[in-house]
Design a protein around this motif. Structure first.
Motif, PDB file in Angstrom:
ATOM      1  N   PHE A 234       0.909  -0.924  -0.061  1.00  0.00           N
ATOM      2  CA  PHE A 234      -0.027  -0.150  -0.095  1.00  0.00           C
ATOM      3  C   PHE A 234       0.893   0.936   0.307  1.00  0.00           C
ATOM      4  CE2 PHE A 234      -3.365  -1.961   2.001  1.00  0.00           C
ATOM      5  CZ  PHE A 234      -4.463  -2.898   1.275  1.00  0.00           C
ATOM      6  N   ASN A 235       1.788   1.152   1.103  1.00  0.00           N
ATOM      7  CA  ASN A 235       2.633   2.290   1.213  1.00  0.00           C
ATOM      8  C   ASN A 235       3.498   2.775  -0.352  1.00  0.00           C
ATOM      9  OD1 ASN A 235       3.928   4.371   2.928  1.00  0.00           O
ATOM     10  ND2 ASN A 235       5.875   3.218   2.783  1.00  0.00           N
ATOM     11  N   ASN A 236       3.859   1.540  -1.277  1.00  0.00           N
ATOM     12  CA  ASN A 236       4.867   1.504  -2.087  1.00  0.00           C
ATOM     13  C   ASN A 236       4.087   2.150  -3.426  1.00  0.00           C
ATOM     14  OD1 ASN A 236       7.107   1.403  -0.913  1.00  0.00           O
ATOM     15  ND2 ASN A 236       6.830  -1.421  -1.629  1.00  0.00           N
ATOM     16  N   TYR A 237       2.665   1.766  -3.308  1.00  0.00           N
ATOM     17  CA  TYR A 237       1.879   2.515  -4.268  1.00  0.00           C
ATOM     18  C   TYR A 237       1.386   3.679  -3.904  1.00  0.00           C
ATOM     19  CZ  TYR A 237      -1.952   2.122  -8.073  1.00  0.00           C
ATOM     20  OH  TYR A 237      -2.875   2.281  -9.116  1.00  0.00           O
ATOM     21  N   GLY A 238       1.278   3.882  -2.830  1.00  0.00           N
ATOM     22  CA  GLY A 238       0.632   5.422  -2.537  1.00  0.00           C
ATOM     23  C   GLY A 238      -0.332   6.022  -2.061  1.00  0.00           C
TER      24      GLY A 238
ATOM     25  N   LYS B 205      -2.874   6.139   0.625  1.00  0.00           N
ATOM     26  CA  LYS B 205      -3.077   6.491   2.450  1.00  0.00           C
ATOM     27  C   LYS B 205      -3.420   5.882   3.138  1.00  0.00           C
ATOM     28  CE  LYS B 205      -4.466  10.759   4.999  1.00  0.00           C
ATOM     29  NZ  LYS B 205      -5.780  12.297   4.924  1.00  0.00           N
ATOM     30  N   LEU B 206      -2.757   5.586   4.528  1.00  0.00           N
ATOM     31  CA  LEU B 206      -2.952   4.350   5.621  1.00  0.00           C
ATOM     32  C   LEU B 206      -4.496   5.405   6.448  1.00  0.00           C
ATOM     33  CD1 LEU B 206      -0.080   2.347   5.996  1.00  0.00           C
ATOM     34  CD2 LEU B 206      -2.220   2.111   4.719  1.00  0.00           C
TER      35      LEU B 206
ATOM     36  N   GLU C  49      -4.448   8.025  -2.600  1.00  0.00           N
ATOM     37  CA  GLU C  49      -3.697   9.379  -2.676  1.00  0.00           C
ATOM     38  C   GLU C  49      -3.965  10.896  -4.032  1.00  0.00           C
ATOM     39  OE1 GLU C  49      -2.463  11.195   0.324  1.00  0.00           O
ATOM     40  OE2 GLU C  49      -0.951  10.267   0.961  1.00  0.00           O
ATOM     41  N   SER C  50      -4.246  10.120  -4.759  1.00  0.00           N
ATOM     42  CA  SER C  50      -4.488  10.771  -5.370  1.00  0.00           C
ATOM     43  C   SER C  50      -6.082  11.651  -5.961  1.00  0.00           C
ATOM     44  CB  SER C  50      -3.982  10.349  -6.868  1.00  0.00           C
ATOM     45  OG  SER C  50      -5.043   9.090  -6.951  1.00  0.00           O
TER      46      SER C  50
END
Length: 214
Positions: A166-170, A172-173, A212-213
């Protein structure tokens, strides 16, 4: 667990094609029309026998829910439960979820649930994990601007892998919960697996994320 073959499954699903929608790709971008209203749609990938989906549909009547499940014997059990529930905000799909973009259009889904997905622990099977980046690409496309991805598992290895993915893809957690049942969350609806695992004292992990986008 291996499911018992049901030789009458095809006939049963045909008789209930108002609940288990055939030819799902034909309804792409028109799922609200299939429901007959303009309520937001939430999707559970790998719905199993339907306990979570039914619980959510009872709790949130203002939302339409779709459950997708590839195993025919399992979707039969879910269909029976939906019939018994009397709920009118659930539809089921007996489909392969390898590319959800073939079934759902851009921004068509308002919420997506991954519950106790197969961890595929061997490295050579990484691409089959439902939190691998190629699946995240699908989720990003079909989720609307405020769409949330909610992931639950009992497998710590898969959970840690998914957080990194998830983080690498961008993404937001918005929540990372390392012991879901240790908090007082009355809104949490348990799956069959969740009840089984938690009754044995196993920790349940949950993550909520948005792109995030968005």
């Amino acid at each position: 667990m291996r499911q018992r073959h049901k030789p009458w499954a095809d006939e049963f699903l045909l008789e209930n094609n108002h609940l288990v929608i055939p030819s799902a790709t034909e309804h792409r971008q028109n799922w609200q029309k299939v429901f007959g209203n303009d309520k937001p749609i939430h999707l559970e990938v790998g719905t199993g026998k339907g306990q979570f989906l039914i619980g959510m549909a009872k709790q949130y009547p203002e939302i339409n829910f779709i459950g997708i499940e590839i195993a025919k014997s399992v979707i039969v059990s879910a269909t029976e439960k939906v019939i018994d529930s009397g709920l009118d905000n659930i539809l089921l799909l007996n489909e392969d979820a390898s590319d959800l973009r073939e079934i759902f259009g851009e921004n068509e889904i308002a919420g997506l649930y991954l519950n106790f997905s197969d961890p595929w622990p061997k490295n050579r099977h990484e691409k089959r994990r439902l939190t691998y980046h190629s699946f995240l690409e699908q989720y990003e496309e079909i989720l609307d601007q405020n769409g949330e991805l909610i992931f639950k598992t009992d497998n710590r290895g898969l959970f840690e892998y998914s957080l990194v993915s998830f983080n690498n893809y961008g993404l937001k957690l918005e929540e990372v919960n390392l012991d879901l049942h240790a908090i007082d969350d009355e809104t949490n609806v348990m799956t069959e697996y969740e009840e089984k695992f938690s009754s044995k004292g196993q920790v349940i992990y949950r993550c909520k994320a948005r792109f995030e986008s968005r």
